[in-house]
Design a protein around this motif. Structure first.
Motif, PDB file in Angstrom:
ATOM      1  N   ALA A   5      50.750  65.920  46.087  1.00 25.60           N
ATOM      2  CA  ALA A   5      49.293  65.860  46.142  1.00 25.60           C
ATOM      3  C   ALA A   5      48.768  64.428  46.174  1.00 25.60           C
ATOM      4  CB  ALA A   5      48.710  66.609  44.942  1.00 25.60           C
ATOM      5  N   ILE A   6      49.343  63.544  45.367  1.00 26.35           N
ATOM      6  CA  ILE A   6      48.830  62.170  45.313  1.00 26.35           C
ATOM      7  C   ILE A   6      49.167  61.420  46.598  1.00 26.35           C
ATOM      8  CG2 ILE A   6      48.931  59.988  44.051  1.00 26.35           C
ATOM      9  CD1 ILE A   6      49.497  61.601  41.545  1.00 26.35           C
ATOM     10  N   GLY A   7      50.321  61.717  47.187  1.00 27.44           N
ATOM     11  CA  GLY A   7      50.650  61.122  48.474  1.00 27.44           C
ATOM     12  C   GLY A   7      49.651  61.528  49.543  1.00 27.44           C
ATOM     13  N   ALA A   8      49.314  62.823  49.578  1.00 28.80           N
ATOM     14  CA  ALA A   8      48.324  63.311  50.547  1.00 28.80           C
ATOM     15  C   ALA A   8      46.960  62.689  50.280  1.00 28.80           C
ATOM     16  CB  ALA A   8      48.241  64.833  50.473  1.00 28.80           C
ATOM     17  N   LEU A   9      46.606  62.567  49.011  1.00 29.79           N
ATOM     18  CA  LEU A   9      45.310  61.982  48.644  1.00 29.79           C
ATOM     19  C   LEU A   9      45.242  60.514  49.047  1.00 29.79           C
ATOM     20  CD1 LEU A   9      42.654  62.723  47.211  1.00 29.79           C
ATOM     21  CD2 LEU A   9      43.683  61.970  45.068  1.00 29.79           C
ATOM     22  N   THR A  10      46.333  59.791  48.861  1.00 26.80           N
ATOM     23  CA  THR A  10      46.379  58.375  49.227  1.00 26.80           C
ATOM     24  C   THR A  10      46.268  58.193  50.733  1.00 26.80           C
ATOM     25  OG1 THR A  10      47.757  57.869  47.296  1.00 26.80           O
ATOM     26  CG2 THR A  10      47.748  56.266  49.087  1.00 26.80           C
ATOM     27  N   VAL A  11      46.949  59.039  51.484  1.00 30.87           N
ATOM     28  CA  VAL A  11      46.862  58.981  52.947  1.00 30.87           C
ATOM     29  C   VAL A  11      45.430  59.224  53.406  1.00 30.87           C
ATOM     30  CG1 VAL A  11      47.522  60.149  55.093  1.00 30.87           C
ATOM     31  CG2 VAL A  11      49.258  59.622  53.378  1.00 30.87           C
ATOM     32  N   GLN A  12      44.796  60.244  52.836  1.00 31.04           N
ATOM     33  CA  GLN A  12      43.430  60.576  53.244  1.00 31.04           C
ATOM     34  C   GLN A  12      42.453  59.462  52.894  1.00 31.04           C
ATOM     35  OE1 GLN A  12      40.410  61.450  51.619  1.00 31.04           O
ATOM     36  NE2 GLN A  12      39.454  62.085  53.547  1.00 31.04           N
ATOM     37  N   ARG A  13      42.588  58.882  51.704  1.00 31.61           N
ATOM     38  CA  ARG A  13      41.683  57.803  51.302  1.00 31.61           C
ATOM     39  C   ARG A  13      41.899  56.558  52.159  1.00 31.61           C
ATOM     40  NH1 ARG A  13      40.829  59.081  45.702  1.00 31.61           N
ATOM     41  NH2 ARG A  13      39.568  60.978  45.741  1.00 31.61           N
ATOM     42  N   SER A  14      43.151  56.258  52.474  1.00 36.33           N
ATOM     43  CA  SER A  14      43.447  55.104  53.324  1.00 36.33           C
ATOM     44  C   SER A  14      42.867  55.299  54.716  1.00 36.33           C
ATOM     45  CB  SER A  14      44.966  54.883  53.420  1.00 36.33           C
ATOM     46  OG  SER A  14      45.544  54.655  52.160  1.00 36.33           O
ATOM     47  N   MET A  15      42.978  56.505  55.233  1.00 35.05           N
ATOM     48  CA  MET A  15      42.464  56.820  56.557  1.00 35.05           C
ATOM     49  C   MET A  15      40.942  56.772  56.584  1.00 35.05           C
ATOM     50  SD  MET A  15      43.164  60.280  58.765  1.00 35.05           S
ATOM     51  CE  MET A  15      42.464  61.307  57.466  1.00 35.05           C
ATOM     52  N   GLU A  16      40.320  57.213  55.511  1.00 34.02           N
ATOM     53  CA  GLU A  16      38.865  57.303  55.482  1.00 34.02           C
ATOM     54  C   GLU A  16      38.207  55.989  55.068  1.00 34.02           C
ATOM     55  OE1 GLU A  16      35.419  59.679  52.946  1.00 34.02           O
ATOM     56  OE2 GLU A  16      37.365  60.612  53.244  1.00 34.02           O
ATOM     57  N   GLY A  20      40.145  52.881  54.047  1.00 31.78           N
ATOM     58  CA  GLY A  20      40.879  51.659  54.264  1.00 31.78           C
ATOM     59  C   GLY A  20      41.967  51.398  53.242  1.00 31.78           C
ATOM     60  N   PHE A  21      42.641  50.261  53.413  1.00 32.19           N
ATOM     61  CA  PHE A  21      43.825  49.909  52.628  1.00 32.19           C
ATOM     62  C   PHE A  21      43.543  49.876  51.132  1.00 32.19           C
ATOM     63  CE2 PHE A  21      46.379  46.541  50.600  1.00 32.19           C
ATOM     64  CZ  PHE A  21      47.651  47.050  50.810  1.00 32.19           C
ATOM     65  N   LEU A  22      42.485  49.207  50.708  1.00 31.23           N
ATOM     66  CA  LEU A  22      42.207  49.027  49.285  1.00 31.23           C
ATOM     67  C   LEU A  22      41.960  50.363  48.593  1.00 31.23           C
ATOM     68  CD1 LEU A  22      41.898  47.030  46.998  1.00 31.23           C
ATOM     69  CD2 LEU A  22      39.480  46.778  47.591  1.00 31.23           C
ATOM     70  N   ALA A  23      41.244  51.260  49.273  1.00 29.59           N
ATOM     71  CA  ALA A  23      40.983  52.581  48.688  1.00 29.59           C
ATOM     72  C   ALA A  23      42.279  53.339  48.476  1.00 29.59           C
ATOM     73  CB  ALA A  23      40.041  53.372  49.597  1.00 29.59           C
ATOM     74  N   GLY A  24      43.211  53.232  49.429  1.00 28.45           N
ATOM     75  CA  GLY A  24      44.498  53.899  49.280  1.00 28.45           C
ATOM     76  C   GLY A  24      45.311  53.322  48.139  1.00 28.45           C
ATOM     77  N   VAL A  25      45.326  51.991  48.027  1.00 29.13           N
ATOM     78  CA  VAL A  25      46.086  51.335  46.961  1.00 29.13           C
ATOM     79  C   VAL A  25      45.520  51.691  45.592  1.00 29.13           C
ATOM     80  CG1 VAL A  25      46.698  49.109  45.947  1.00 29.13           C
ATOM     81  CG2 VAL A  25      46.869  49.439  48.416  1.00 29.13           C
ATOM     82  N   ILE A  26      44.199  51.687  45.467  1.00 27.51           N
ATOM     83  CA  ILE A  26      43.578  52.018  44.178  1.00 27.51           C
ATOM     84  C   ILE A  26      43.847  53.475  43.817  1.00 27.51           C
ATOM     85  CG2 ILE A  26      41.351  52.302  43.005  1.00 27.51           C
ATOM     86  CD1 ILE A  26      40.378  49.834  44.450  1.00 27.51           C
ATOM     87  N   ILE A  29      44.981  69.396  57.624  1.00 27.93           N
ATOM     88  CA  ILE A  29      46.394  69.461  57.235  1.00 27.93           C
ATOM     89  C   ILE A  29      46.588  68.957  55.808  1.00 27.93           C
ATOM     90  CG2 ILE A  29      48.692  68.527  57.706  1.00 27.93           C
ATOM     91  CD1 ILE A  29      47.898  68.485  60.682  1.00 27.93           C
ATOM     92  N   LEU A  30      46.022  67.760  55.515  1.00 25.15           N
ATOM     93  CA  LEU A  30      46.168  67.187  54.178  1.00 25.15           C
ATOM     94  C   LEU A  30      45.477  68.052  53.128  1.00 25.15           C
ATOM     95  CD1 LEU A  30      45.577  63.422  55.040  1.00 25.15           C
ATOM     96  CD2 LEU A  30      47.750  64.501  54.436  1.00 25.15           C
ATOM     97  N   LEU A  75      52.568  52.736  51.899  1.00 27.76           N
ATOM     98  CA  LEU A  75      51.959  53.923  52.505  1.00 27.76           C
ATOM     99  C   LEU A  75      50.549  53.625  52.994  1.00 27.76           C
ATOM    100  CD1 LEU A  75      52.136  56.961  53.112  1.00 27.76           C
ATOM    101  CD2 LEU A  75      51.252  57.388  50.811  1.00 27.76           C
ATOM    102  N   SER A  76      49.751  52.966  52.166  1.00 22.35           N
ATOM    103  CA  SER A  76      48.377  52.629  52.545  1.00 22.35           C
ATOM    104  C   SER A  76      48.357  51.676  53.737  1.00 22.35           C
ATOM    105  CB  SER A  76      47.627  52.006  51.370  1.00 22.35           C
ATOM    106  OG  SER A  76      47.585  52.890  50.263  1.00 22.35           O
ATOM    107  N   GLY A  77      49.297  50.735  53.754  1.00 18.50           N
ATOM    108  CA  GLY A  77      49.360  49.787  54.855  1.00 18.50           C
ATOM    109  C   GLY A  77      49.695  50.449  56.173  1.00 18.50           C
ATOM    110  N   ILE A  78      50.656  51.374  56.163  1.00 20.07           N
ATOM    111  CA  ILE A  78      51.042  52.082  57.386  1.00 20.07           C
ATOM    112  C   ILE A  78      49.875  52.895  57.928  1.00 20.07           C
ATOM    113  CG2 ILE A  78      52.520  53.908  58.313  1.00 20.07           C
ATOM    114  CD1 ILE A  78      54.698  52.921  56.359  1.00 20.07           C
ATOM    115  N   VAL A  79      49.201  53.619  57.031  1.00 22.16           N
ATOM    116  CA  VAL A  79      48.060  54.441  57.458  1.00 22.16           C
ATOM    117  C   VAL A  79      46.938  53.563  58.003  1.00 22.16           C
ATOM    118  CG1 VAL A  79      46.281  56.061  56.703  1.00 22.16           C
ATOM    119  CG2 VAL A  79      48.622  56.287  55.843  1.00 22.16           C
TER     120      VAL A  79
END
Length: 202
Positions: A20-31, A33-39, A184-185, A162-166
């Motif tokens: 779940a947290i991996g999916a959440l991080t991907v979605q936040r990074s996509m929506e 940006g990088f900092l949101a995914g890292v946080i 999907i997420l 992960l955040s950087g790749i997304v």
């Protein structure tokens, strides 16, 4: 230094951004940006540190409470994951660039922290990790702190990667791709939430 390296290895092995947290991080990074995914990932890392402290320093009151109430925490955590999944699945359009300034960082952090800290499997995985690396509860203060710092560093390496790749592919995401990725997420998170609830009940 050896305990710092052990902690990094534990963080890299047990902190793989899945679920779940991996999916959440991907979605936040996509929506957002990088900092949101890292946080977002950092919230999970802090929860890992909390449970790591329970194992390293013998704070049994934390682990005992979570294990004794794992049915309640599992159901609550599953419901929270399911709700997050539904919210993500309903997102349709790629946010405008100026919307990034409105990102609520505390929401990114707290949501993943709650998901991680309410998962009883987290404390069990760390107990297994400490056993595998032959780490007992009789560590000196500096050894324990080095181990905890390593765990945090190892898990954060995953979230940054992960955040950087997304983020690299973020600008190529159209509204249609964004819609389907969110579906999907979101669907994955709903599924994980339902499975978490089911496992807690059974």
């Amino acid at each position: 230094m050896s305990y710092l390296l052990r902690g990094i290895f534990i963080g890299l092995i047990f902190g793989v951004p899945a679920g779940a947290i991996g999916a959440l991080t991907v979605q936040r990074s996509m929506e957002r940006g990088f900092l949101a995914g890292v946080i977002t990932g950092a919230g999970s890392s802090v929860a890992d540190v909390l449970y790591g402290c329970a194992g390293v320093f013998g704070i049994s009151v934390i682990s005992d409470f979570m294990l004794a109430h794992q049915k309640v925490t599992g159901i609550a955590g599953g419901i929270f994951i399911t709700v997050l999944g539904v919210v993500i699945g309903r997102k349709k359009n790629v946010p405008q660039a100026e919307a990034g300034n409105q990102t609520k960082w505390y929401v990114c952090f707290s949501s993943s922290f709650v998901v991680a800290v309410m998962n009883p499997a987290t404390i069990l995985s760390f107990l297994a990790a400490f056993a595998a690396f032959q780490i007992g509860e009789d560590l000196r203060w500096m050894q324990g702190m080095g181990l905890i710092a390593g765990i945090f560093t190892g898990t954060m390496c995953w979230w940054c990667a992960l955040s950087g790749i997304v983020t690299v592919f973020r600008k190529r995401v159209t509204d249609r791709i964004y819609l389907w990725l969110n579906r999907i997420l979101g669907g994955l998170m709903v599924l994980l939430g339902v499975v978490t609830i089911f496992r807690a009940i059974v």
